[in-house]
Design an enzyme around this catalytic site. Structure first.
Site, PDB file in Angstrom:
ATOM      1  N   GLY A 244       0.872  -1.167   0.000  1.00  0.00           N
ATOM      2  CA  GLY A 244       0.000   0.000   0.000  1.00  0.00           C
ATOM      3  C   GLY A 244       0.904   1.209   0.000  1.00  0.00           C
ATOM      4  O   GLY A 244       1.915   1.222  -0.696  1.00  0.00           O
ATOM      5  N   GLU A 245       0.589   2.176   0.819  1.00  0.00           N
ATOM      6  CA  GLU A 245       1.437   3.366   0.934  1.00  0.00           C
ATOM      7  C   GLU A 245       1.977   3.395   2.363  1.00  0.00           C
ATOM      8  O   GLU A 245       1.205   3.590   3.308  1.00  0.00           O
ATOM      9  CB  GLU A 245       0.599   4.599   0.600  1.00  0.00           C
ATOM     10  CG  GLU A 245       1.396   5.874   0.505  1.00  0.00           C
ATOM     11  CD  GLU A 245       2.570   5.771  -0.458  1.00  0.00           C
ATOM     12  OE1 GLU A 245       2.392   5.291  -1.590  1.00  0.00           O
ATOM     13  OE2 GLU A 245       3.685   6.149  -0.063  1.00  0.00           O
ATOM     14  N   SER A 246       3.282   3.188   2.495  1.00  0.00           N
ATOM     15  CA  SER A 246       3.847   3.000   3.838  1.00  0.00           C
ATOM     16  C   SER A 246       3.669   4.231   4.724  1.00  0.00           C
ATOM     17  O   SER A 246       3.502   4.102   5.945  1.00  0.00           O
ATOM     18  CB  SER A 246       5.322   2.624   3.748  1.00  0.00           C
ATOM     19  OG  SER A 246       6.059   3.632   3.085  1.00  0.00           O
TER      20      SER A 246
ATOM     21  N   CYS B  56       6.257  -5.315   0.614  1.00  0.00           N
ATOM     22  CA  CYS B  56       6.371  -4.008  -0.024  1.00  0.00           C
ATOM     23  C   CYS B  56       6.265  -2.878   1.012  1.00  0.00           C
ATOM     24  O   CYS B  56       7.200  -2.685   1.773  1.00  0.00           O
ATOM     25  CB  CYS B  56       5.335  -3.903  -1.136  1.00  0.00           C
ATOM     26  SG  CYS B  56       5.805  -2.736  -2.407  1.00  0.00           S
TER      27      CYS B  56
ATOM     28  N   ARG C 271      12.947   3.319  -0.750  1.00  0.00           N
ATOM     29  CA  ARG C 271      11.584   3.269  -1.309  1.00  0.00           C
ATOM     30  C   ARG C 271      11.610   3.533  -2.811  1.00  0.00           C
ATOM     31  O   ARG C 271      12.493   4.209  -3.302  1.00  0.00           O
ATOM     32  CB  ARG C 271      10.698   4.327  -0.638  1.00  0.00           C
ATOM     33  CG  ARG C 271      10.433   4.050   0.824  1.00  0.00           C
ATOM     34  CD  ARG C 271       9.607   5.168   1.440  1.00  0.00           C
ATOM     35  NE  ARG C 271       8.294   5.263   0.821  1.00  0.00           N
ATOM     36  CZ  ARG C 271       7.493   6.311   0.953  1.00  0.00           C
ATOM     37  NH1 ARG C 271       7.862   7.351   1.650  1.00  0.00           N
ATOM     38  NH2 ARG C 271       6.313   6.311   0.371  1.00  0.00           N
TER      39      ARG C 271
ATOM     40  N   ARG D 222       5.952  -0.288  -7.568  1.00  0.00           N
ATOM     41  CA  ARG D 222       6.656   0.822  -6.884  1.00  0.00           C
ATOM     42  C   ARG D 222       7.400   0.268  -5.659  1.00  0.00           C
ATOM     43  O   ARG D 222       7.252   0.744  -4.535  1.00  0.00           O
ATOM     44  CB  ARG D 222       5.667   1.929  -6.478  1.00  0.00           C
ATOM     45  CG  ARG D 222       5.120   2.693  -7.685  1.00  0.00           C
ATOM     46  CD  ARG D 222       4.134   3.783  -7.276  1.00  0.00           C
ATOM     47  NE  ARG D 222       2.992   3.251  -6.564  1.00  0.00           N
ATOM     48  CZ  ARG D 222       2.699   3.464  -5.287  1.00  0.00           C
ATOM     49  NH1 ARG D 222       3.482   4.229  -4.565  1.00  0.00           N
ATOM     50  NH2 ARG D 222       1.639   2.934  -4.744  1.00  0.00           N
TER      51      ARG D 222
ATOM     52  N   HIS E  51       4.904  -8.720  -4.331  1.00  0.00           N
ATOM     53  CA  HIS E  51       3.532  -9.068  -3.905  1.00  0.00           C
ATOM     54  C   HIS E  51       3.167 -10.510  -4.250  1.00  0.00           C
ATOM     55  O   HIS E  51       2.481 -10.739  -5.245  1.00  0.00           O
ATOM     56  CB  HIS E  51       2.539  -8.145  -4.622  1.00  0.00           C
ATOM     57  CG  HIS E  51       2.572  -6.732  -4.150  1.00  0.00           C
ATOM     58  ND1 HIS E  51       1.746  -6.242  -3.167  1.00  0.00           N
ATOM     59  CD2 HIS E  51       3.355  -5.694  -4.537  1.00  0.00           C
ATOM     60  CE1 HIS E  51       1.997  -4.967  -2.964  1.00  0.00           C
ATOM     61  NE2 HIS E  51       2.969  -4.598  -3.785  1.00  0.00           N
TER      62      HIS E  51
ATOM     63  N   GLU F 180       0.976 -12.263  -2.994  1.00  0.00           N
ATOM     64  CA  GLU F 180      -0.484 -12.452  -2.884  1.00  0.00           C
ATOM     65  C   GLU F 180      -1.184 -12.160  -4.213  1.00  0.00           C
ATOM     66  O   GLU F 180      -2.361 -12.458  -4.375  1.00  0.00           O
ATOM     67  CB  GLU F 180      -1.048 -11.585  -1.746  1.00  0.00           C
ATOM     68  CG  GLU F 180      -1.235 -10.097  -2.041  1.00  0.00           C
ATOM     69  CD  GLU F 180       0.054  -9.276  -2.040  1.00  0.00           C
ATOM     70  OE1 GLU F 180       1.150  -9.858  -1.930  1.00  0.00           O
ATOM     71  OE2 GLU F 180      -0.049  -8.043  -2.162  1.00  0.00           O
TER      72      GLU F 180
HETATM   73  N1  GLN Z   1       5.894   2.732  -2.845  1.00  0.00           N
HETATM   74  C1  GLN Z   1       5.132   2.356  -1.694  1.00  0.00           C
HETATM   75  C2  GLN Z   1       5.712   2.974  -0.430  1.00  0.00           C
HETATM   76  O1  GLN Z   1       6.760   3.528  -0.464  1.00  0.00           O
HETATM   77  C3  GLN Z   1       5.079   0.848  -1.554  1.00  0.00           C
HETATM   78  C4  GLN Z   1       4.353   0.262  -2.721  1.00  0.00           C
HETATM   79  C5  GLN Z   1       3.666  -1.042  -2.428  1.00  0.00           C
HETATM   80  O2  GLN Z   1       3.441  -1.422  -1.286  1.00  0.00           O
HETATM   81  N2  GLN Z   1       3.271  -1.712  -3.475  1.00  0.00           N
HETATM   82  O3  GLN Z   1       5.115   2.890   0.595  1.00  0.00           O
END
Ligand code: GLN
Length: 194
Positions: free
Chosen positions: A51-53, A83, A110, A140, A175, A177
Site C-alpha cells: 500500500g502506501e507506507s 512491499c 523506497r 513501486r 507481492h 499475494e
Molecule cells: N511505494 C510504496 C511505499 O513507499 C510501496 C508500494 C507497495 O506497497 N506496493 O510505501
C-alpha cells in the site's frame, strides 16, 4: 504441521489486505482483519500488506497499533511485511523519518526500481523454496540496500535484496499475494507454527 488452529492477522488499514487473507486461507490457516489493537491478542502472526507506507504508518500510530504490534513482537509474534510492509519493518528508510516498527536490521530504499518501472515482473531463484523459479510482481517496490549480520538474505533481483528474514520477521519487496505461488505464505505459516 498442524495449521488448522492457527489464526494470522492481516493489517487492514489500507492496501492489498484481502488478497493476503485469501492466500493464507489457501494455506490452511484462519485469518482476521486487524484494525484495533485488541484484535492482535487473537492472532499468532501478522501480515502487513503493500500500500502506501507513509499512510499505513500514520494510521498505525493514530489507531494505537504501532505500540501494540511492537509489544506483541516482543512476545514473539511473527510478522511478514510485503512491499510497504517491508518498509514499515525496517530500522532505516533512506531519506525518510516516517513512522515505522523498526523491527528488522535493514536499510530500505523506497520506490527503488525507478520511476519508469512503476511495476514489473521478474523471475528469481529462492533456494529456500526449492528448485522452481519464482515469478514476482513488483509495484513501486522498495529494496533492501543494507542488511545487518543477523539478517538472512533469501533472494535478490538485479543484485538487490528482495526477500529477507530476521528471526520471526520476514519481508518481501514484491507481492506474492497477487500471483498463484503460495510458497512465501507457506513459509510464513511455518514460521508462525514453529
Ligand atoms: N511505494 C510504496 C511505499 O513507499 C510501496 C508500494 C507497495 O506497497 N506496493 O510505501
Amino acid at each position: 504441521m498442524k495449521t488448522g488452529k492457527i489464526c494470522i492477522g492481516v493489517l487492514a488499514l489500507q492496501g492489498a489486505f484481502r488478497e493476503h487473507r485469501l492466500m493464507l486461507e489457501r494455506c490452511g490457516v484462519q485469518t482476521l482483519e486487524i484494525r484495533k489493537p485488541e484484535e492482535l491478542d487473537q492472532v499468532q502472526g501478522l501480515v502487513i500488506p503493500g500500500g502506501e507506507s507513509t499512510t499505513i504508518g500514520k494510521l498505525m500510530v493514530e489507531w494505537g497499533l504501532m505500540d501494540k504490534i511492537k509489544a506483541r513482537a516482543a512476545q514473539g509474534m511473527a510478522i511478514y511485511g510485503t512491499c510497504a510492509g517491508m518498509i514499515l519493518l525496517a530500522k532505516e528508510i533512506v531519506g525518510s523519518d516516517q513512522p515505522r516498527l523498526a523491527l528488522m536490521d535493514i536499510t530500505v530504499q523506497r520506490n527503488a526500481f525507478g520511476r519508469q518501472r512503476e511495476s514489473f515482473e521478474a523471475e528469481m531463484n529462492v533456494p529456500e523454496f526449492g528448485n522452481e523459479a519464482m515469478r514476482a510482481v513488483f509495484i513501486r517496490a522498495p529494496y533492501i540496500e543494507k542488511a545487518g549480520p543477523g539478517v538472512q538474505v533469501l533472494a535478490k533481483v538485479n543484485e538487490r535484496i528482495v526477500i529477507a528474514r530476521q528471526g520471526q520477521f520476514l519481508a518481501t519487496s514484491f507481492h506474492p499475494e497477487l500471483t498463484n505461488d503460495e510458497r512465501v505464505h507457506r513459509y510464513f505459516v511455518e514460521m508462525v507454527a514453529g
